[in-house]
Design a protein around this motif. Sequence first.
Motif, PDB file in Angstrom:
ATOM      1  N   LEU A  81       4.573  -3.948  -4.762  1.00 10.21           N
ATOM      2  CA  LEU A  81       3.419  -4.761  -4.401  1.00 10.21           C
ATOM      3  C   LEU A  81       3.713  -6.251  -4.533  1.00 10.21           C
ATOM      4  O   LEU A  81       3.019  -7.083  -3.952  1.00 10.21           O
ATOM      5  CB  LEU A  81       2.213  -4.403  -5.277  1.00 10.21           C
ATOM      6  CG  LEU A  81       1.623  -3.007  -5.090  1.00 10.21           C
ATOM      7  CD1 LEU A  81       0.399  -2.836  -5.980  1.00 10.21           C
ATOM      8  CD2 LEU A  81       1.251  -2.752  -3.634  1.00 10.21           C
ATOM      9  N   VAL A 125       5.470  -2.617   2.445  1.00 10.28           N
ATOM     10  CA  VAL A 125       4.411  -1.908   1.735  1.00 10.28           C
ATOM     11  C   VAL A 125       3.096  -2.685   1.842  1.00 10.28           C
ATOM     12  O   VAL A 125       2.039  -2.133   2.151  1.00 10.28           O
ATOM     13  CB  VAL A 125       4.782  -1.699   0.253  1.00 10.28           C
ATOM     14  CG1 VAL A 125       3.596  -1.144  -0.530  1.00 10.28           C
ATOM     15  CG2 VAL A 125       5.970  -0.775   0.141  1.00 10.28           C
ATOM     16  N   LEU A 134      -0.398  -1.361   3.651  1.00  8.04           N
ATOM     17  CA  LEU A 134      -1.653  -1.242   2.922  1.00  8.04           C
ATOM     18  C   LEU A 134      -2.728  -2.118   3.542  1.00  8.04           C
ATOM     19  O   LEU A 134      -3.912  -1.755   3.559  1.00  8.04           O
ATOM     20  CB  LEU A 134      -1.441  -1.604   1.450  1.00  8.04           C
ATOM     21  CG  LEU A 134      -0.530  -0.652   0.671  1.00  8.04           C
ATOM     22  CD1 LEU A 134      -0.275  -1.182  -0.733  1.00  8.04           C
ATOM     23  CD2 LEU A 134      -1.113   0.749   0.609  1.00  8.04           C
ATOM     24  N   ARG A 135      -2.335  -3.260   4.066  1.00  9.38           N
ATOM     25  CA  ARG A 135      -3.290  -4.142   4.767  1.00  9.38           C
ATOM     26  C   ARG A 135      -3.854  -3.449   5.996  1.00  9.38           C
ATOM     27  O   ARG A 135      -5.045  -3.574   6.308  1.00  9.38           O
ATOM     28  CB  ARG A 135      -2.575  -5.435   5.166  1.00  9.38           C
ATOM     29  CG  ARG A 135      -3.330  -6.322   6.148  1.00  9.38           C
ATOM     30  CD  ARG A 135      -4.512  -6.987   5.479  1.00  9.38           C
ATOM     31  NE  ARG A 135      -5.147  -7.931   6.364  1.00  9.38           N
ATOM     32  CZ  ARG A 135      -6.165  -7.678   7.182  1.00  9.38           C
ATOM     33  NH1 ARG A 135      -6.657  -6.447   7.242  1.00  9.38           N
ATOM     34  NH2 ARG A 135      -6.696  -8.619   7.934  1.00  9.38           N
ATOM     35  N   LEU A 187      -5.964  -0.158   4.626  1.00  6.97           N
ATOM     36  CA  LEU A 187      -7.134  -0.564   3.839  1.00  6.97           C
ATOM     37  C   LEU A 187      -7.463  -2.020   4.174  1.00  6.97           C
ATOM     38  O   LEU A 187      -7.209  -2.928   3.374  1.00  6.97           O
ATOM     39  CB  LEU A 187      -6.848  -0.412   2.340  1.00  6.97           C
ATOM     40  CG  LEU A 187      -6.523   0.997   1.839  1.00  6.97           C
ATOM     41  CD1 LEU A 187      -6.108   0.950   0.369  1.00  6.97           C
ATOM     42  CD2 LEU A 187      -7.714   1.925   2.022  1.00  6.97           C
ATOM     43  N   LEU A 208      -5.754   3.157  -3.027  1.00  8.25           N
ATOM     44  CA  LEU A 208      -4.462   2.494  -2.867  1.00  8.25           C
ATOM     45  C   LEU A 208      -3.329   3.505  -2.958  1.00  8.25           C
ATOM     46  O   LEU A 208      -2.411   3.504  -2.114  1.00  8.25           O
ATOM     47  CB  LEU A 208      -4.309   1.425  -3.944  1.00  8.25           C
ATOM     48  CG  LEU A 208      -3.087   0.514  -3.843  1.00  8.25           C
ATOM     49  CD1 LEU A 208      -3.210  -0.418  -2.651  1.00  8.25           C
ATOM     50  CD2 LEU A 208      -2.940  -0.298  -5.135  1.00  8.25           C
ATOM     51  N   ALA A 216      -3.325   5.687   0.220  1.00 12.50           N
ATOM     52  CA  ALA A 216      -2.824   4.964   1.386  1.00 12.50           C
ATOM     53  C   ALA A 216      -1.312   4.784   1.311  1.00 12.50           C
ATOM     54  O   ALA A 216      -0.600   4.923   2.316  1.00 12.50           O
ATOM     55  CB  ALA A 216      -3.514   3.601   1.487  1.00 12.50           C
ATOM     56  N   TRP A 217      -0.820   4.487   0.133  1.00  8.26           N
ATOM     57  CA  TRP A 217       0.620   4.327  -0.091  1.00  8.26           C
ATOM     58  C   TRP A 217       1.343   5.631   0.250  1.00  8.26           C
ATOM     59  O   TRP A 217       2.368   5.630   0.944  1.00  8.26           O
ATOM     60  CB  TRP A 217       0.838   3.955  -1.549  1.00  8.26           C
ATOM     61  CG  TRP A 217       2.111   3.246  -1.871  1.00  8.26           C
ATOM     62  CD1 TRP A 217       3.310   3.364  -1.221  1.00  8.26           C
ATOM     63  CD2 TRP A 217       2.321   2.314  -2.945  1.00  8.26           C
ATOM     64  NE1 TRP A 217       4.256   2.580  -1.824  1.00  8.26           N
ATOM     65  CE2 TRP A 217       3.679   1.913  -2.885  1.00  8.26           C
ATOM     66  CE3 TRP A 217       1.517   1.811  -3.944  1.00  8.26           C
ATOM     67  CZ2 TRP A 217       4.230   1.026  -3.807  1.00  8.26           C
ATOM     68  CZ3 TRP A 217       2.055   0.907  -4.858  1.00  8.26           C
ATOM     69  CH2 TRP A 217       3.390   0.524  -4.784  1.00  8.26           C
ATOM     70  N   TRP A 251       1.417   6.276   3.999  1.00 10.39           N
ATOM     71  CA  TRP A 251       2.446   5.454   4.655  1.00 10.39           C
ATOM     72  C   TRP A 251       3.821   6.086   4.498  1.00 10.39           C
ATOM     73  O   TRP A 251       4.589   6.174   5.466  1.00 10.39           O
ATOM     74  CB  TRP A 251       2.420   4.052   4.050  1.00 10.39           C
ATOM     75  CG  TRP A 251       3.555   3.178   4.468  1.00 10.39           C
ATOM     76  CD1 TRP A 251       3.776   2.644   5.710  1.00 10.39           C
ATOM     77  CD2 TRP A 251       4.647   2.736   3.646  1.00 10.39           C
ATOM     78  NE1 TRP A 251       4.924   1.890   5.714  1.00 10.39           N
ATOM     79  CE2 TRP A 251       5.483   1.933   4.458  1.00 10.39           C
ATOM     80  CE3 TRP A 251       4.985   2.930   2.313  1.00 10.39           C
ATOM     81  CZ2 TRP A 251       6.636   1.338   3.966  1.00 10.39           C
ATOM     82  CZ3 TRP A 251       6.132   2.328   1.818  1.00 10.39           C
ATOM     83  CH2 TRP A 251       6.942   1.553   2.648  1.00 10.39           C
TER      84      TRP A 251
END
Length: 239
Positions: free
Chosen positions: A124, A130, A134-135, A138, A187, A190-191, A194
């Motif tokens: 992060l 990454v 995430l952007r 989310l 989070l 979503a991670w 991905w």
Amino acid sequence: MAAAAHTNLAATDTHVELVVGDGELGAPGAGPFDRVMATYAVEMVPWAWVEQTRPGGRIVTPWGRLGHVALTVAPDGRSATGWMQGLATFMPARGIGQGRSWEQVRGDEAPEAQGLFGRDLEPLRRDANVLFALRVILPDVRIRTESSQGVTAWVHDGNTSWATIVASEAGRTVAYQGGPRRLATELGEAWHAWETSGAPGLYDYGMTRTPEEQYLWSNDPDTGPRWPTAAPLLGTAKQ
């Protein structure tokens, strides 16, 4: 600013038409243009820009808080599509703010939930791929990090939900959360999504704008997964 620009352009004997107005409207009555280039960040690419650009023309603009995209207008003029060109941070469009700060969302109430967060937080801080993913997944979530004796991430949605994720030197990472959403959980999900989709990099993402919608996609504009662009967050604009 417009007067200074006019003076400087005249001094260099540059024949440039200077128009003052709302950039979201483009230049009504002008065009079609070969290129439209913006130097402020938009969440939604104004449809007026697409309408005022000829088929095959290019629209280059910063997007949101991270991206920089170049779109090509379709032969029929009814859409514009293109790839991300890298990271960029620019002044946002007028009327688009960041909402409430993490401190305002957090308040002084005790966390409503806490538990282990099963990931290393270092990406992060350092991995643009990454952060960009995430952007995209989310779009309303903000992430801020700091590294001291371990990485700490402050996460919030600019509205009512927050999370603090703390990684200690002992190797434990703990998430504290509050509000109606569990942002640390979102989070992590979503991670994981991905990663399971092949972990596309920043340059594997693109954008499509139509009269009705705007969405991000990865790998292929027609067959790749899609994420709709969230509505802009209204707040105090940065000037």
